[in-house]
Design an enzyme around this catalytic site. Structure first.
Site, PDB file in Angstrom:
ATOM      1  N   CYS A  40       9.230  34.885  25.747  1.00 43.87           N
ATOM      2  CA  CYS A  40       9.469  35.591  24.483  1.00 43.87           C
ATOM      3  C   CYS A  40       9.107  37.058  24.655  1.00 43.87           C
ATOM      4  O   CYS A  40       8.052  37.382  25.202  1.00 43.87           O
ATOM      5  CB  CYS A  40       8.638  34.972  23.367  1.00 43.87           C
ATOM      6  SG  CYS A  40       8.814  35.804  21.773  1.00 43.87           S
ATOM      7  N   GLY A  44       4.945  33.223  23.601  1.00 42.02           N
ATOM      8  CA  GLY A  44       5.628  32.401  24.598  1.00 42.02           C
ATOM      9  C   GLY A  44       5.888  33.132  25.896  1.00 42.02           C
ATOM     10  O   GLY A  44       6.033  34.360  25.936  1.00 42.02           O
ATOM     11  N   GLY A  65       5.491  35.509  19.214  1.00 46.98           N
ATOM     12  CA  GLY A  65       5.438  36.320  20.414  1.00 46.98           C
ATOM     13  C   GLY A  65       4.595  35.853  21.579  1.00 46.98           C
ATOM     14  O   GLY A  65       4.581  36.532  22.603  1.00 46.98           O
TER      15      GLY A  65
END
Length: 348
Positions: free
Chosen positions: A187, A184, A182
């Protein structure tokens, strides 16, 4: 239900404390690494920064450009078999490029086809098994299967964020465990699922578990500045993988959009609606998209960004007296902060 009360930290929560140094200049710092792996003893030599296996970043062109800087690329998994074969046949032996795959039958079949066509002298020496959720039994079984089938490759697998799963993947056959759920820039897993782990704490905990077994970790995601890369290495990461910091360059995939006098490039997460529309015929009825699509300013050739990364990491080493990158984690002390930057004149 239980609650863990120990504070977990992200890159934004800390700074690296400076220390006395005998280094006179950044040019005295060696930011390459040399090490071997638990399951495959072939030595690694290079600068352990990797462009992520996203289709707008992990391209053949990016691999060639970063190789000139001794950096690496994890190719995206959407090229045709013939394209992989042609690329790897021409790949110089010194270049570190990861062939990427998921755990579907189609991904496995494509891998076997590529390896068969390349033959015994296969130039694929590094492989990355990449899924969003590395906590399933099916994933662990797949890692074991690929390790048994191809014992001569360096195998990276992920993603996970906890020590116990890091250990399980290493024992299953992974040489490098990819860490991050998570963090990114494109993301949305944390938003859509509520699942995740602050990236710096994940790196510290997974590195401790991996190194105890002779394994390595790759910090994947969450780096928004070169300073974050230095923090990842300081926290114990052996490799650092990035998507957003390598996006928007000439070597990237994705369309260029012109708005007025400015150029922008498409960048999206591989679990986004854009990616699933492109490769899977849309978002399946049983799931939700966990990525977003953005336009980022066009940034020209990646060489300039690569030089910024190398220079920034060298500078971080001089601040703590690390003559080599491998010394950085031993000389790093993190201090908790409430503010990192003075943004009175903006965030740039």
């Amino acid at each position: 239900m239980r609650i863990e009360t120990e504070i977990k930290l992200d890159f934004k929560d800390v700074l690296i404390r400076p220390k006395r140094s005998t280094l006179n200049t950044r040019s005295d710092v060696d930011i390459s690494r040399e090490f071997s792996f638990r399951h495959n003893k072939q030595p690694y030599q290079g600068i352990p920064v990797i462009a992520a296996n996203m289709d707008t970043v992990g391209t053949f062109e990016m691999a060639k450009a970063l190789a000139s800087q001794r950096m690496s690329t994890a190719l995206h998994k959407h090229y045709e078999v013939s394209q992989y074969v042609e690329f790897f046949r021409a790949l110089p032996p010194r270049d570190v490029v990861f062939y990427s795959l998921g755990i579907s039958e189609q991904d496995e079949d494509k891998l076997h086809q590529v390896m068969q066509q390349l033959g015994a002298s296969s130039a694929i020496r590094h492989m990355c098994i990449d899924v969003a959720n590395g906590y399933t039994e099916n994933f662990v079984s797949f890692v074991k299967k690929i390790r048994n089938a191809y014992q001569d490759i360096v195998l990276m697998a992920g993603n996970v964020v906890t020590g116990e799963m890091t250990e399980e993947l290493i024992l299953a056959g992974a040489d490098i465990v990819k860490v991050g759920i998570g963090p990114g820039s494109v993301c949305t897993t944390r938003k859509m699922t509520g699942v995740g782990y602050p990236q710096l704490s994940a790196i510290i905990e997974c590195a401790d578990s991996a190194h105890g077994l002779g394994g390595r970790i790759c910090a994947d995601g969450g780096c928004t500045t070169v300073g974050d890369i230095a923090k990842a290495f300081g926290g114990g990461a052996d490799f650092v993988m990035m998507g957003g910091m390598f996006a928007g360059h000439d070597e990237c995939g994705g369309e260029i959009t012109v708005r007025g006098d400015e150029k922008y490039m498409q960048f999206y997460g591989m679990s986004s609606k854009a990616a699933m529309d492109k490769y899977a015929g849309g978002v399946a009825a049983y799931r939700a998209a966990e990525g977003k699509e953005v336009l980022i300013p066009y940034r020209g050739p990646v060489e300039n960004t690569a030089q910024e990364i190398l220079g920034g990491v060298r500078s971080a080493c001089t601040y703590v007296g690390a003559r080599q990158l491998r010394e950085l984690s031993k000389r790093t002390t993190f201090i908790r902060v409430t503010q990192q930057l003075n943004e009175v004149f903006g965030k740039n």
